[in-house]
Design a protein around this motif. Structure first.
Motif, PDB file in Angstrom:
ATOM      1  N   TRP A   1      21.327   7.633 -28.836  1.00 33.27           N
ATOM      2  CA  TRP A   1      20.169   7.440 -27.951  1.00 33.27           C
ATOM      3  C   TRP A   1      19.638   8.792 -27.471  1.00 33.27           C
ATOM      4  O   TRP A   1      18.423   8.993 -27.384  1.00 33.27           O
ATOM      5  CB  TRP A   1      20.531   6.564 -26.756  1.00 33.27           C
ATOM      6  N   LEU A   2      20.530   9.724 -27.169  1.00 38.42           N
ATOM      7  CA  LEU A   2      20.096  11.056 -26.755  1.00 38.42           C
ATOM      8  C   LEU A   2      19.287  11.730 -27.858  1.00 38.42           C
ATOM      9  O   LEU A   2      18.194  12.274 -27.601  1.00 38.42           O
ATOM     10  CB  LEU A   2      21.308  11.922 -26.398  1.00 38.42           C
ATOM     11  N   GLY A   3      19.812  11.708 -29.082  1.00 36.45           N
ATOM     12  CA  GLY A   3      19.105  12.363 -30.179  1.00 36.45           C
ATOM     13  C   GLY A   3      17.748  11.729 -30.457  1.00 36.45           C
ATOM     14  O   GLY A   3      16.745  12.431 -30.630  1.00 36.45           O
ATOM     15  N   ALA A   4      17.723  10.387 -30.475  1.00 36.89           N
ATOM     16  CA  ALA A   4      16.459   9.697 -30.741  1.00 36.89           C
ATOM     17  C   ALA A   4      15.460   9.948 -29.622  1.00 36.89           C
ATOM     18  O   ALA A   4      14.269  10.187 -29.869  1.00 36.89           O
ATOM     19  CB  ALA A   4      16.708   8.202 -30.903  1.00 36.89           C
ATOM     20  N   GLY A   5      15.934   9.914 -28.367  1.00 33.85           N
ATOM     21  CA  GLY A   5      15.050  10.172 -27.233  1.00 33.85           C
ATOM     22  C   GLY A   5      14.509  11.586 -27.249  1.00 33.85           C
ATOM     23  O   GLY A   5      13.326  11.824 -26.956  1.00 33.85           O
ATOM     24  N   ALA A   6      15.378  12.554 -27.590  1.00 35.81           N
ATOM     25  CA  ALA A   6      14.941  13.947 -27.641  1.00 35.81           C
ATOM     26  C   ALA A   6      13.891  14.149 -28.725  1.00 35.81           C
ATOM     27  O   ALA A   6      12.888  14.860 -28.528  1.00 35.81           O
ATOM     28  CB  ALA A   6      16.146  14.862 -27.874  1.00 35.81           C
ATOM     29  N   VAL A   7      14.085  13.535 -29.887  1.00 33.24           N
ATOM     30  CA  VAL A   7      13.107  13.668 -30.978  1.00 33.24           C
ATOM     31  C   VAL A   7      11.779  13.018 -30.587  1.00 33.24           C
ATOM     32  O   VAL A   7      10.700  13.590 -30.783  1.00 33.24           O
ATOM     33  CB  VAL A   7      13.653  13.048 -32.279  1.00 33.24           C
ATOM     34  N   LEU A   8      11.844  11.821 -30.014  1.00 35.12           N
ATOM     35  CA  LEU A   8      10.614  11.140 -29.614  1.00 35.12           C
ATOM     36  C   LEU A   8       9.871  11.922 -28.545  1.00 35.12           C
ATOM     37  O   LEU A   8       8.631  11.931 -28.516  1.00 35.12           O
ATOM     38  CB  LEU A   8      10.941   9.733 -29.101  1.00 35.12           C
TER      39      LEU A   8
ATOM     40  N   TRP B   1       0.515  16.627 -32.305  1.00 35.19           N
ATOM     41  CA  TRP B   1       1.220  15.620 -33.089  1.00 35.19           C
ATOM     42  C   TRP B   1       1.713  14.468 -32.219  1.00 35.19           C
ATOM     43  O   TRP B   1       2.662  13.783 -32.577  1.00 35.19           O
ATOM     44  CB  TRP B   1       2.393  16.281 -33.822  1.00 35.19           C
ATOM     45  N   ASP B   2       1.074  14.253 -31.099  1.00 32.04           N
ATOM     46  CA  ASP B   2       1.501  13.174 -30.206  1.00 32.04           C
ATOM     47  C   ASP B   2       1.386  11.809 -30.882  1.00 32.04           C
ATOM     48  O   ASP B   2       0.446  11.543 -31.636  1.00 32.04           O
ATOM     49  CB  ASP B   2       0.654  13.157 -28.939  1.00 32.04           C
ATOM     50  N   ILE B   3       2.361  10.954 -30.580  1.00 37.58           N
ATOM     51  CA  ILE B   3       2.341   9.545 -30.976  1.00 37.58           C
ATOM     52  C   ILE B   3       2.374   8.739 -29.677  1.00 37.58           C
ATOM     53  O   ILE B   3       3.359   8.801 -28.938  1.00 37.58           O
ATOM     54  CB  ILE B   3       3.558   9.191 -31.848  1.00 37.58           C
ATOM     55  N   PRO B   4       1.304   8.018 -29.341  1.00 35.53           N
ATOM     56  CA  PRO B   4       1.267   7.331 -28.045  1.00 35.53           C
ATOM     57  C   PRO B   4       2.495   6.465 -27.776  1.00 35.53           C
ATOM     58  O   PRO B   4       3.000   6.438 -26.645  1.00 35.53           O
ATOM     59  CB  PRO B   4      -0.014   6.487 -28.133  1.00 35.53           C
ATOM     60  N   LEU B   5       3.005   5.762 -28.798  1.00 36.86           N
ATOM     61  CA  LEU B   5       4.165   4.904 -28.607  1.00 36.86           C
ATOM     62  C   LEU B   5       5.403   5.712 -28.223  1.00 36.86           C
ATOM     63  O   LEU B   5       6.272   5.220 -27.482  1.00 36.86           O
ATOM     64  CB  LEU B   5       4.426   4.092 -29.872  1.00 36.86           C
ATOM     65  N   ALA B   6       5.503   6.949 -28.718  1.00 34.69           N
ATOM     66  CA  ALA B   6       6.673   7.773 -28.404  1.00 34.69           C
ATOM     67  C   ALA B   6       6.801   8.001 -26.912  1.00 34.69           C
ATOM     68  O   ALA B   6       7.920   8.089 -26.379  1.00 34.69           O
ATOM     69  CB  ALA B   6       6.581   9.107 -29.138  1.00 34.69           C
ATOM     70  N   ALA B   7       5.679   8.092 -26.201  1.00 37.26           N
ATOM     71  CA  ALA B   7       5.716   8.301 -24.758  1.00 37.26           C
ATOM     72  C   ALA B   7       6.332   7.115 -24.029  1.00 37.26           C
ATOM     73  O   ALA B   7       6.900   7.266 -22.943  1.00 37.26           O
ATOM     74  CB  ALA B   7       4.309   8.566 -24.233  1.00 37.26           C
ATOM     75  N   TRP B   8       6.241   5.927 -24.616  1.00 37.48           N
ATOM     76  CA  TRP B   8       6.805   4.734 -23.998  1.00 37.48           C
ATOM     77  C   TRP B   8       8.288   4.559 -24.333  1.00 37.48           C
ATOM     78  O   TRP B   8       8.994   3.829 -23.631  1.00 37.48           O
ATOM     79  CB  TRP B   8       6.044   3.493 -24.481  1.00 37.48           C
ATOM     80  N   LEU B   9       8.749   5.197 -25.398  1.00 41.48           N
ATOM     81  CA  LEU B   9      10.111   4.944 -25.872  1.00 41.48           C
ATOM     82  C   LEU B   9      11.123   6.010 -25.467  1.00 41.48           C
ATOM     83  O   LEU B   9      12.289   5.691 -25.224  1.00 41.48           O
ATOM     84  CB  LEU B   9      10.105   4.823 -27.406  1.00 41.48           C
TER      85      LEU B   9
ATOM     86  N   LEU C   1      17.176   7.701 -20.556  1.00 39.54           N
ATOM     87  CA  LEU C   1      17.737   7.063 -19.362  1.00 39.54           C
ATOM     88  C   LEU C   1      19.024   6.324 -19.708  1.00 39.54           C
ATOM     89  O   LEU C   1      20.002   6.355 -18.942  1.00 39.54           O
ATOM     90  CB  LEU C   1      16.710   6.098 -18.767  1.00 39.54           C
ATOM     91  N   ARG C   2      19.046   5.680 -20.856  1.00 41.05           N
ATOM     92  CA  ARG C   2      20.266   5.007 -21.300  1.00 41.05           C
ATOM     93  C   ARG C   2      21.411   6.007 -21.443  1.00 41.05           C
ATOM     94  O   ARG C   2      22.544   5.759 -21.013  1.00 41.05           O
ATOM     95  CB  ARG C   2      20.013   4.307 -22.634  1.00 41.05           C
ATOM     96  N   PHE C   3      21.106   7.166 -22.038  1.00 40.57           N
ATOM     97  CA  PHE C   3      22.149   8.174 -22.217  1.00 40.57           C
ATOM     98  C   PHE C   3      22.656   8.692 -20.870  1.00 40.57           C
ATOM     99  O   PHE C   3      23.877   8.789 -20.656  1.00 40.57           O
ATOM    100  CB  PHE C   3      21.614   9.345 -23.041  1.00 40.57           C
TER     101      PHE C   3
ATOM    102  N   ALA D   1      17.042  18.598 -23.396  1.00 41.44           N
ATOM    103  CA  ALA D   1      16.017  17.911 -24.193  1.00 41.44           C
ATOM    104  C   ALA D   1      14.630  18.115 -23.579  1.00 41.44           C
ATOM    105  O   ALA D   1      13.644  18.342 -24.308  1.00 41.44           O
ATOM    106  CB  ALA D   1      16.337  16.427 -24.293  1.00 41.44           C
ATOM    107  N   SER D   2      14.530  18.067 -22.255  1.00 40.65           N
ATOM    108  CA  SER D   2      13.238  18.230 -21.585  1.00 40.65           C
ATOM    109  C   SER D   2      12.719  19.650 -21.727  1.00 40.65           C
ATOM    110  O   SER D   2      11.524  19.865 -21.988  1.00 40.65           O
ATOM    111  CB  SER D   2      13.368  17.862 -20.102  1.00 40.65           C
ATOM    112  N   VAL D   3      13.584  20.620 -21.574  1.00 36.53           N
ATOM    113  CA  VAL D   3      13.170  22.015 -21.759  1.00 36.53           C
ATOM    114  C   VAL D   3      12.779  22.249 -23.217  1.00 36.53           C
ATOM    115  O   VAL D   3      11.791  22.938 -23.510  1.00 36.53           O
ATOM    116  CB  VAL D   3      14.285  22.978 -21.323  1.00 36.53           C
ATOM    117  N   GLY D   4      13.544  21.669 -24.150  1.00 37.43           N
ATOM    118  CA  GLY D   4      13.207  21.806 -25.563  1.00 37.43           C
ATOM    119  C   GLY D   4      11.843  21.237 -25.883  1.00 37.43           C
ATOM    120  O   GLY D   4      11.074  21.824 -26.656  1.00 37.43           O
ATOM    121  N   ALA D   5      11.496  20.094 -25.282  1.00 39.22           N
ATOM    122  CA  ALA D   5      10.175  19.503 -25.515  1.00 39.22           C
ATOM    123  C   ALA D   5       9.074  20.409 -24.969  1.00 39.22           C
ATOM    124  O   ALA D   5       8.021  20.570 -25.597  1.00 39.22           O
ATOM    125  CB  ALA D   5      10.098  18.125 -24.863  1.00 39.22           C
ATOM    126  N   ALA D   6       9.317  21.015 -23.809  1.00 37.69           N
ATOM    127  CA  ALA D   6       8.322  21.917 -23.232  1.00 37.69           C
ATOM    128  C   ALA D   6       8.114  23.148 -24.114  1.00 37.69           C
ATOM    129  O   ALA D   6       6.982  23.587 -24.345  1.00 37.69           O
ATOM    130  CB  ALA D   6       8.749  22.331 -21.829  1.00 37.69           C
TER     131      ALA D   6
END
Length: 523
Positions: free
Chosen positions: A38-45, A54-62, A68-70, A86-91
């Protein structure tokens, strides 16, 4: 469903209204053996929900659901710490792929973005287990909206990053709610989905569990149906429009000007440091081209002409003569002329980023200085933050410059048309212009953004594009017919009440949870 051995602790029974219910999350949830997935998938999304190309609107919902689960099923330090990474990496990914110049200030900004946007996971992990079911469901979305608000109002970067509403640009029905509550309500709605899904994920399937997503679906349905109704039943009036022209300088002339100043080519961020008395003849060629295009647009029917940010670059000593020439053109062509200039100064900060709005009679109506120079990239002295507005035969006209439009609180202006000269770069221009469309929905005005080396667009007060121009390839005058009457929105009247309530609610629930934890410890 979770697996593994539970390490639930026994707490004293609290029968108050806010007491943890029998189905509320408890401290020390059983670990989830899939949690690193869940951490890896959440970080990628999360990389595709950063207001980027390259935003995907659905990714923001997932992505928040999985992060949070992780965090909930890991030890607090590990869970929140890795979510922070993960948050710093996204930034940092955002800074890289939209080609933001990497300076100490922008890198510090990326670190700050990731840190602030991790706080909702921290308060959820530590405090939600001490709250009742409803409070624990609301804590994370309120904290998320509050953090977006803090970044957007008190941070130097505004909403250029971290505002989830920007990722939903393709969903106008959803975005209409920001005309009531402001842009931070979208983050609340997305955050609420994360807690609702995790609520169901943590419990056996039953009516008591299912009723929570049913309520959420009903609320989300009201938001989307209400937005659709606003678009369908209250269309933008187009009976009265005004023709507006957007003007960019010639890139060839700009290159020649910069080379004469000792630079290899035009750099929209550059503020040349040289004696203003030595501004070369090439600068005159740029300005003459702008005036020629202004005349051309006026003869094509334009009544308002808008130049892109820093279109003309002049020395402080030449400013009076330049303004006199601009006033003569406006008077001769009978147009409202909004000229954008970079005024070279002999000493630090070496330049002023400003606009001059001139009426058809040649009167100088205002001089406005950019209120939010980009931290770490622009060294202009900021203006006073007061948005100028004037009544004209074409409605109330207002004006800010480029990055100013990334600060929603500043854009609460009683206007019919907002003019926004901008100066971007190809990787960021289209995104930056799309972000500004939210200001049109929030405040009920049409917005016209003339952007050099990016993406020009005009939006009506529903945030729908009227016309666009890719200014990375097309530098011809751009002409668009814009409605002259806006509308009054609740958000324009009440401001950020919803965001302040989320901030106050987060602090209140934090206080309740801390008090309960201390009481339990004493017992």
């Amino acid at each position: 469903m979770t697996t593994g051995t539970s390490n639930l602790r026994s707490d004293p029974v609290d029968t108050g209204a806010n007491a943890p219910s029998s189905t509320s999350p408890r401290i020390g949830r059983p670990p989830d053996r899939w949690r690193y997935l869940w951490l890896g998938a959440g970080a990628v999304l999360s990389l595709f929900a950063v207001n980027g190309r390259w935003d995907i609107p659905l990714a923001a919902w997932l992505f928040a659901i999985l992060l949070l689960r992780f965090s909930r099923t890991s030890r607090a330090a590990v869970g929140v710490g890795l979510v922070w990474l993960a948050s710093v990496g996204a930034a940092m990914f955002f800074l890289w792929h939209v080609a933001v110049p990497l300076t100490g200030m922008t890198l510090l900004g990326g670190l700050a973005f990731g840190t602030v946007l991790t706080l909702p996971y921290l308060v959820d992990r530590l405090l939600a287990p001490r709250l009742g079911m409803v409070a624990s469901l609301l804590l994370f979305p309120m904290a998320l909206a509050a953090c977006e608000f803090v970044l957007g109002v008190f941070g130097p970067f505004g909403t250029a990053y971290g505002l989830l509403a920007d990722t939903q640009y393709t969903n106008p029905a959803l975005l209409q709610v920001i005309s009531l509550t402001g842009p931070y309500s979208i983050g609340f709605i997305i955050g609420a989905l994360a807690t609702v899904v995790n609520h169901v994920w943590e419990r056996p399937l039953s009516w008591r569990t299912v009723r929570v997503p049913v309520v959420y679906a009903a609320v989300l349905g009201v938001v989307i149906v209400g937005g659709s109704a606003r678009l369908a039943l209250f269309p933008v009036a187009t009976a009265q429009t005004v023709r507006i022209a957007g003007i960019n300088p010639s890139t060839a002339a700009l290159d020649a000007e910069m080379k004469a100043l000792g630079q290899p080519g035009f750099d929209p961020m550059a503020i040349p440091r040289f004696d203003p008395a030595t501004v070369p003849a090439e600068s005159k060629a740029v300005i003459d081209g702008l005036f020629d295009n202004t005349r051309q647009a006026a003869r094509a029917g334009a009544k308002i002409v808008l130049w892109s940010e820093n279109a003309a670059r002049i020395s402080v000593s030449d400013e009076p003569a330049f303004l006199a020439a601009a006033q003569a053109v406006a008077r001769a062509e009978q147009v409202y002329l909004d000229v954008s200039v970079n005024v070279y100064l002999p000493t630090a900060p070496y330049g002023r980023d400003e606009t001059h709005f001139i009426g058809p009679d040649g009167t100088l109506i205002w001089t406005y200085e950019k209120s939010h120079p980009i931290p770490g990239l622009e060294t202009y002295t900021p203006g006073d933050g007061k948005v100028p507005v004037v009544s004209t035969p074409y409605g109330r006209i207002a004006n800010v410059i480029c990055y100013d439009a990334d600060f929603p609180a500043m854009m609460h202006t009683d206007a019919d048309i907002m003019l926004v000269p901008g100066g971007d770069w190809p990787e960021f221009g289209r995104l930056h212009t799309q972000m500004s469309s939210l200001r049109a929905i929030e405040n009920g005005y049409s917005l016209v953004r003339q952007d050099f080396n990016g993406w020009s667009a005009a939006y009506n007060h529903h945030g729908q594009p009227i016309s666009t121009q890719d200014t990375t390839v097309d530098h011809a005058p751009w002409i668009v017919d814009v409605p002259t009457h806006g509308t009054t929105t609740l958000y324009q009247l009440t401001g950020d009440i919803f965001a302040w309530l989320c901030l106050a609610g987060t602090l209140a629930l934090t206080g309740i949870a801390v008090i309960r934890r201390r009481s339990a410890t004493r017992r």
